[in-house]
Design a protein around this motif. Sequence first.
Motif, PDB file in Angstrom:
ATOM      1  N   HIS A 151      -5.710  11.045  -5.755  1.00 25.98           N
ATOM      2  CA  HIS A 151      -4.539  10.407  -5.153  1.00 25.98           C
ATOM      3  C   HIS A 151      -4.078  11.155  -3.913  1.00 25.98           C
ATOM      4  CE1 HIS A 151      -0.110   9.783  -4.744  1.00 25.98           C
ATOM      5  NE2 HIS A 151      -0.502   8.530  -4.783  1.00 25.98           N
ATOM      6  N   LEU A 152      -4.102  12.471  -3.973  1.00 26.68           N
ATOM      7  CA  LEU A 152      -3.701  13.266  -2.823  1.00 26.68           C
ATOM      8  C   LEU A 152      -4.619  12.996  -1.626  1.00 26.68           C
ATOM      9  CD1 LEU A 152      -1.813  15.418  -1.670  1.00 26.68           C
ATOM     10  CD2 LEU A 152      -3.366  17.168  -2.582  1.00 26.68           C
ATOM     11  N   SER A 153      -5.900  12.819  -1.881  1.00 25.32           N
ATOM     12  CA  SER A 153      -6.851  12.512  -0.808  1.00 25.32           C
ATOM     13  C   SER A 153      -6.545  11.155  -0.184  1.00 25.32           C
ATOM     14  CB  SER A 153      -8.285  12.521  -1.360  1.00 25.32           C
ATOM     15  OG  SER A 153      -8.617  13.772  -1.907  1.00 25.32           O
ATOM     16  N   VAL A 154      -6.259  10.163  -1.025  1.00 23.19           N
ATOM     17  CA  VAL A 154      -5.959   8.819  -0.526  1.00 23.19           C
ATOM     18  C   VAL A 154      -4.657   8.815   0.263  1.00 23.19           C
ATOM     19  CG1 VAL A 154      -5.389   6.461  -1.217  1.00 23.19           C
ATOM     20  CG2 VAL A 154      -7.271   7.656  -2.333  1.00 23.19           C
ATOM     21  N   VAL A 155      -3.637   9.506  -0.268  1.00 20.41           N
ATOM     22  CA  VAL A 155      -2.350   9.585   0.439  1.00 20.41           C
ATOM     23  C   VAL A 155      -2.520  10.243   1.801  1.00 20.41           C
ATOM     24  CG1 VAL A 155      -0.100  10.730   0.419  1.00 20.41           C
ATOM     25  CG2 VAL A 155      -0.900   9.540  -1.609  1.00 20.41           C
ATOM     26  N   SER A 156      -3.266  11.336   1.838  1.00 21.02           N
ATOM     27  CA  SER A 156      -3.494  12.044   3.104  1.00 21.02           C
ATOM     28  C   SER A 156      -4.216  11.143   4.099  1.00 21.02           C
ATOM     29  CB  SER A 156      -4.314  13.314   2.858  1.00 21.02           C
ATOM     30  OG  SER A 156      -3.640  14.177   1.966  1.00 21.02           O
ATOM     31  N   ASP A 168       0.834  -1.203   0.000  1.00 21.53           N
ATOM     32  CA  ASP A 168       0.000   0.000   0.000  1.00 21.53           C
ATOM     33  C   ASP A 168       0.869   1.253   0.000  1.00 21.53           C
ATOM     34  OD1 ASP A 168      -2.486   1.173  -0.051  1.00 21.53           O
ATOM     35  OD2 ASP A 168      -3.232   0.066   1.660  1.00 21.53           O
ATOM     36  N   ASN A 169       1.850   1.247   0.879  1.00 19.64           N
ATOM     37  CA  ASN A 169       2.751   2.384   1.029  1.00 19.64           C
ATOM     38  C   ASN A 169       3.540   2.645  -0.250  1.00 19.64           C
ATOM     39  OD1 ASN A 169       4.228   4.428   2.323  1.00 19.64           O
ATOM     40  ND2 ASN A 169       5.751   2.986   3.071  1.00 19.64           N
ATOM     41  N   PHE A 170       4.117   1.598  -0.821  1.00 22.52           N
ATOM     42  CA  PHE A 170       4.951   1.756  -2.013  1.00 22.52           C
ATOM     43  C   PHE A 170       4.129   2.143  -3.240  1.00 22.52           C
ATOM     44  CE2 PHE A 170       7.917  -1.303   0.238  1.00 22.52           C
ATOM     45  CZ  PHE A 170       8.812  -0.310   0.584  1.00 22.52           C
ATOM     46  N   VAL A 173       4.583   5.272  -5.743  1.00 20.11           N
ATOM     47  CA  VAL A 173       4.709   5.129  -7.191  1.00 20.11           C
ATOM     48  C   VAL A 173       3.666   5.979  -7.913  1.00 20.11           C
ATOM     49  CG1 VAL A 173       4.434   3.503  -9.096  1.00 20.11           C
ATOM     50  CG2 VAL A 173       5.776   2.847  -7.105  1.00 20.11           C
ATOM     51  N   MET A 174       2.459   6.021  -7.373  1.00 19.79           N
ATOM     52  CA  MET A 174       1.395   6.833  -7.978  1.00 19.79           C
ATOM     53  C   MET A 174       1.714   8.327  -7.864  1.00 19.79           C
ATOM     54  SD  MET A 174      -1.882   4.604  -6.662  1.00 19.79           S
ATOM     55  CE  MET A 174      -3.156   5.519  -7.533  1.00 19.79           C
ATOM     56  N   ALA A 175       2.360   8.728  -6.778  1.00 20.85           N
ATOM     57  CA  ALA A 175       2.785  10.119  -6.649  1.00 20.85           C
ATOM     58  C   ALA A 175       3.834  10.449  -7.709  1.00 20.85           C
ATOM     59  CB  ALA A 175       3.335  10.371  -5.245  1.00 20.85           C
ATOM     60  N   ALA A 215       8.804  10.766   2.148  1.00 19.86           N
ATOM     61  CA  ALA A 215       9.637  11.854   1.628  1.00 19.86           C
ATOM     62  C   ALA A 215       9.492  11.960   0.113  1.00 19.86           C
ATOM     63  CB  ALA A 215      11.102  11.615   2.008  1.00 19.86           C
ATOM     64  N   GLY A 216       9.396  10.806  -0.560  1.00 18.59           N
ATOM     65  CA  GLY A 216       9.198  10.814  -2.006  1.00 18.59           C
ATOM     66  C   GLY A 216       7.872  11.433  -2.407  1.00 18.59           C
ATOM     67  N   VAL A 217       6.820  11.112  -1.643  1.00 17.97           N
ATOM     68  CA  VAL A 217       5.497  11.686  -1.915  1.00 17.97           C
ATOM     69  C   VAL A 217       5.517  13.197  -1.716  1.00 17.97           C
ATOM     70  CG1 VAL A 217       3.112  11.788  -1.090  1.00 17.97           C
ATOM     71  CG2 VAL A 217       4.220   9.570  -1.392  1.00 17.97           C
ATOM     72  N   LEU A 218       6.122  13.654  -0.616  1.00 16.59           N
ATOM     73  CA  LEU A 218       6.184  15.086  -0.325  1.00 16.59           C
ATOM     74  C   LEU A 218       6.990  15.829  -1.389  1.00 16.59           C
ATOM     75  CD1 LEU A 218       6.725  15.011   3.554  1.00 16.59           C
ATOM     76  CD2 LEU A 218       4.618  15.527   2.304  1.00 16.59           C
TER      77      LEU A 218
END
Length: 329
Positions: free
Chosen positions: A264-269, A131-133, A137-139, A232-235
């Motif tokens: 995607h930003l909503s899901v990541v948050s 899930d995390n990775f 990757v989607m970011a 850190a990669g997402v940010l």
Amino acid sequence: MHDYDYVMLFLSYFSSSIAYMEPKNDTRISEFLLLGFSEEPELQPFLFGFFLCMYLVTILGNLLIILAVSSDSHLHTPMYFFLANLSFVEICFISTTVPKMLMNIHAKKKVITYKSCIMQMYFFLLFVGLDNFLLTVMAYDRFMAICNPLHYMVIMNPGLCGLLVLVSWVVSVLHSLLQTLMVLRLSFCTEVEIPHFFCELNQVIQLACSDTFLNNMVMYLATVLLAGGPLAGVLYSYSKIVSSISKIQSAKGKYKAFSTCASHLSVVSLFYCTGLGVYLSSAATQSSHSSAEASVMYTVVTPMLNPFIYSLRNRDIKRVLNVFFRRKP
């Protein structure tokens, strides 16, 4: 011999290879007790119905996302390829914990065997890592689409997309295998009650009567590397995305660019905020039941909400689902 027995034999074999790290006694237990949320009998039917409904909604919602992506050629793009993989992982993720909890509530039992606990821990770590990775990757995919639109389809080719998913699987498998092997070397004595609704790594380690220093070090180091690194990669990706969007002159152009990554930003948050909330709640309170209740947010609620976020905020998904359901007689 069943596949389950082969996996346990595989884990036991590798566990013996690291047994020299620390002398331990031969005390072994056959089962743990999952205390769950509440021992009050009148609450059990409510808990069973509540989690059964959430589980079924999660399975149905994520299956619809997979069906939508696979049935429409217009959605055969990198973004939706990763989304379909994420939906599959979400189904596996919630299926690791909720079915066993429902079985225990229905049977009015709290028992989980030692082997089942180890297997549940392994697959939970595997799918939470995936899930995390995949979110990371989607970011990266959104970063390439917005910041390098002219070269996007060349860079994000099917080969690279497949490689990114494969690497995510390999790293997640190796990490979950390492953590599971580290638990197999521990000895457990008389304390077998896990104040949780599944075999959570940290809770199980705390029950050991042998030295857990190495386990804790590996667990914390893995958390920093495998959770902090992707975060850190997402940010970084979204900092570049925001910078690129701010340079767009027209408001319509800005809205169109931002709308491609809003879901995607909503899901990541949701994923990282609920995970951080669980960590802070467990650190701030000594109540293990409070930690279990907080864990519901990222183990059950997040996988359930993801399909709604993508279907409600994504025009392509809504269009395909509308066409699909209109075909039905």
